[in-house]
Design a protein around this motif. Structure first.
Motif, short mmCIF file in Angstrom:
data_model
loop_
_atom_site.label_atom_id
_atom_site.label_comp_id
_atom_site.label_asym_id
_atom_site.label_seq_id
_atom_site.Cartn_x
_atom_site.Cartn_y
_atom_site.Cartn_z
N HIS A 220 -3.33 -11.82 -14.65
CA HIS A 220 -3.74 -11.15 -13.41
C HIS A 220 -3.89 -9.64 -13.63
O HIS A 220 -4.83 -9.03 -13.12
CB HIS A 220 -2.72 -11.41 -12.29
CG HIS A 220 -3.08 -10.74 -11.01
ND1 HIS A 220 -4.09 -11.19 -10.20
CD2 HIS A 220 -2.57 -9.62 -10.42
CE1 HIS A 220 -4.20 -10.38 -9.15
NE2 HIS A 220 -3.29 -9.43 -9.27
N THR A 224 -7.69 -7.85 -13.50
CA THR A 224 -7.86 -7.11 -12.25
C THR A 224 -8.07 -5.63 -12.62
O THR A 224 -7.10 -4.92 -12.92
CB THR A 224 -6.62 -7.26 -11.35
OG1 THR A 224 -6.32 -8.65 -11.17
CG2 THR A 224 -6.87 -6.63 -9.98
N LYS A 226 -8.69 -2.57 -11.34
CA LYS A 226 -7.93 -1.45 -10.77
C LYS A 226 -6.46 -1.51 -11.17
O LYS A 226 -5.87 -0.49 -11.55
CB LYS A 226 -8.05 -1.45 -9.25
CG LYS A 226 -9.40 -0.98 -8.72
CD LYS A 226 -9.37 -0.90 -7.20
CE LYS A 226 -10.69 -0.41 -6.65
NZ LYS A 226 -10.68 -0.33 -5.18
N LEU A 227 -5.89 -2.71 -11.08
CA LEU A 227 -4.47 -2.86 -11.43
C LEU A 227 -4.26 -2.63 -12.92
O LEU A 227 -3.30 -1.95 -13.32
CB LEU A 227 -3.99 -4.25 -11.04
CG LEU A 227 -2.52 -4.57 -11.33
CD1 LEU A 227 -1.61 -3.58 -10.62
CD2 LEU A 227 -2.18 -5.99 -10.91
N GLN A 228 -5.14 -3.14 -13.74
CA GLN A 228 -5.04 -2.93 -15.18
C GLN A 228 -5.07 -1.45 -15.51
O GLN A 228 -4.24 -0.95 -16.29
CB GLN A 228 -6.20 -3.64 -15.89
CG GLN A 228 -6.19 -3.47 -17.41
CD GLN A 228 -7.53 -3.80 -18.02
OE1 GLN A 228 -8.49 -3.05 -17.85
NE2 GLN A 228 -7.61 -4.93 -18.71
N LYS A 287 -5.56 5.83 0.12
CA LYS A 287 -5.49 4.41 -0.25
C LYS A 287 -6.86 3.85 -0.62
O LYS A 287 -6.94 2.81 -1.27
CB LYS A 287 -4.86 3.59 0.87
CG LYS A 287 -5.71 3.41 2.11
CD LYS A 287 -4.99 2.53 3.12
CE LYS A 287 -5.83 2.27 4.35
NZ LYS A 287 -5.16 1.39 5.32
N TYR A 343 1.15 1.36 -4.73
CA TYR A 343 0.25 0.75 -3.74
C TYR A 343 -0.70 -0.24 -4.42
O TYR A 343 -0.91 -1.35 -3.91
CB TYR A 343 -0.55 1.84 -3.03
CG TYR A 343 -1.63 1.28 -2.13
CD1 TYR A 343 -1.30 0.64 -0.94
CD2 TYR A 343 -2.98 1.39 -2.48
CE1 TYR A 343 -2.29 0.12 -0.12
CE2 TYR A 343 -3.97 0.87 -1.67
CZ TYR A 343 -3.62 0.23 -0.48
OH TYR A 343 -4.59 -0.29 0.32
N LEU A 344 -1.27 0.14 -5.55
CA LEU A 344 -2.18 -0.75 -6.27
C LEU A 344 -1.45 -2.01 -6.74
O LEU A 344 -1.99 -3.12 -6.71
CB LEU A 344 -2.82 -0.03 -7.45
CG LEU A 344 -3.98 0.91 -7.12
CD1 LEU A 344 -4.35 1.75 -8.33
CD2 LEU A 344 -5.18 0.12 -6.63
N SER A 347 -1.15 -4.05 -3.45
CA SER A 347 -2.40 -4.45 -2.79
C SER A 347 -3.31 -5.29 -3.68
O SER A 347 -4.11 -6.08 -3.17
CB SER A 347 -3.17 -3.20 -2.32
OG SER A 347 -3.53 -2.38 -3.43
N GLU A 348 -3.20 -5.16 -5.00
CA GLU A 348 -4.07 -5.89 -5.92
C GLU A 348 -3.43 -7.17 -6.45
O GLU A 348 -3.97 -7.81 -7.35
CB GLU A 348 -4.45 -4.99 -7.11
CG GLU A 348 -5.29 -3.78 -6.73
CD GLU A 348 -6.70 -4.15 -6.30
OE1 GLU A 348 -7.34 -4.98 -6.99
OE2 GLU A 348 -7.17 -3.63 -5.26
N THR A 349 -2.27 -7.52 -5.90
CA THR A 349 -1.54 -8.71 -6.38
C THR A 349 -1.31 -9.69 -5.24
O THR A 349 -0.82 -9.29 -4.18
CB THR A 349 -0.18 -8.30 -6.98
OG1 THR A 349 -0.39 -7.34 -8.01
CG2 THR A 349 0.53 -9.51 -7.56
#
Length: 423
Positions: A220, A224, A226-228, A287, A343-344, A347-349
């Motif tokens: 994941h 993903t 942004k998260l990566q 955000k 936040y990421l 929000s990205e999980t």
């Protein structure tokens, strides 16, 4: 403080979760001070013992946290957190009576293991205690708790030690964990809610497909974007910070700080991080562009680290208040990195993967924190602490520039494609 930041506290479930975090964060910093005082002052051990202590504190987050997080995602989060806090009460009692370093290190490792299980469960619970629109404020409050306790914990720990003795903070810590348990008892039971609302592979759970679930958490992050990016930036950022963090006391001497006022420099960083968290909590426009905020924070942090390196070399001369102001700005920029990252992460999980993903991300950060001090110390002996600062500052600045340029390029590319589509 603007109502925007404290809005999540109007929800009873989140208020209980946050209050428990306050006691947990405070306990962690009381613990950290007491352990170092016992090892260095009460037992008279050397730097090697302190290094072993810090290493043992961090290792569970790397070798236990990610693997235990699969079970955290499967289990009732409220139950996991309460059990972890009860175990921590027992373990701090063990620390209070620990007779020597080997036993102390074993207990520290076990306590770190419990903490590495507790935190993914806490991260998972955030999403179930507030509406999604208040997520930026919720993660900011969480970061604010951590930053505030970094200031209050050591100061309070020092006062408690002065009055009641070196091991007394463990007793206060145990009481704090007990209060956290009473607060967590008010949390709703979310296990059935998770299974009914999220797309979890129930057949996988029935088959006890442990490795598949763990790999899903890692994938994941990888898949993903942004998260990566946020995890990579944060991990590199931690590495660069801890390259020079252990050298800071020696650098401060060259900047003109004495033993008596060195604490002002550290307090300025902490104060900056608290103010930064409050500002980001009240203004949530960031955000929509968290990676841009992180990049700007890295860019400005890099600049001030370079200035500090030049000060260590004697090239730049500032009064102590000037260096404290620079440290304050570094703390401010630290919140500009940590709050958007948190936040990421949330929000990205997906909710049902939060434990696994947060534990894996934390493991990457902890690896950076564990290996960087040794590398920084080694190279400081070879090329000097000031060069380490310049290198770390330059790399931090460059990282911010590269990511910003990449984001601008991607935005321009999207506009170009959109224009061609409209034509």
């Amino acid at each position: 403080m603007n109502i925007g930041l404290v809005k999540p506290l109007t929800f009873r479930a989140y208020r209980s979760l946050f209050s428990a975090q306050l006691f947990s964060d405070l306990g962690n910093w009381l613990d950290f001070v007491a352990l170092q005082v016992i090892v260095a002052y009460q037992w008279g051990l050397d730097e090697t013992a302190i290094a072993a202590l810090i290493f043992v504190l961090g290792v569970p987050w790397v070798i236990i946290g990610p693997f235990a997080s699969v079970f955290v995602d499967r289990c009732n989060k409220k139950f996991v957190m309460i059990v972890c806090l009860l175990l921590r009460i027992i373990l701090v009692g063990g620390l209070f009576i620990a007779p020597n370093l080997p036993i102390l290190l074993i207990l520290v490792f076990l306590k770190g293991t419990v903490a590495a299980i507790y935190d993914p469960a806490r991260q998972s619970m955030i999403r179930f205690t507030i509406p999604e629109e208040y997520l930026p404020q919720a993660v900011t409050l969480s970061q604010l708790s951590n930053n505030t306790m970094k200031i209050l914990g050591p100061a309070l720990g020092g006062g408690i030690i002065a009055v009641f003795g070196a091991k007394s903070p463990f007793l206060f810590e145990g009481v704090g964990f007990f209060l956290a348990v009473t607060l967590l008892l008010k949390l709703p039971n979310i296990k059935e809610h998770v299974l009914n609302t999220d797309s979890i592979n129930k057949e996988s759970i029935k088959k006890n497909d442990y490795w598949k679930e763990l790999i899903e958490g890692i994938k994941h992050i990888v898949y993903t974007p942004k998260l990566q990016t946020a995890v990579v930036l944060s991990s590199i950022g931690f590495f660069l910070i801890f390259l020079y963090d252990g050298l800071l006391v020696f650098i401060a001497q060259n900047l003109g700080f004495s033993q008596g006022n060195f604490g002002l420099l550290i307090s300025a960083v902490g104060l900056g991080s608290v103010i930064g968290s409050i500002l980001l909590g009240n203004w949530t426009g960031w955000k929509s562009k968290p990676l841009q905020i992180m990049s700007v924070a890295f860019l400005l942090s890099g600049f001030f680290i370079i200035v500090m390196g030049l000060g260590d070399m004697g090239v730049v001369t500032l009064p102590l208040i000037g260096w404290c102001l620079g440290a304050f700005i570094l703390g401010l920029m630290g919140s500009g990195e940590s709050v958007p990252y948190s936040y990421l992460l949330q929000s990205e999980t997906p909710k049902h993967m939060m434990g696994r993903v947060s534990a894996v991300a934390t493991a990457f950060q902890t690896i950076s924190m564990l290996i960087a001090p040794a590398i920084g110390s080694l190279f400081a002996k070879l090329i000097g602490a000031s060069i380490i600062l310049l290198a770390a500052g330059g790399a931090t600045w460059l990282m911010g520039v590269i990511v910003l340029l990449f984001i601008v390029k991607r935005i321009n590319h999207s506009k170009k494609i959109k224009g061609e589509f409209n034509n």
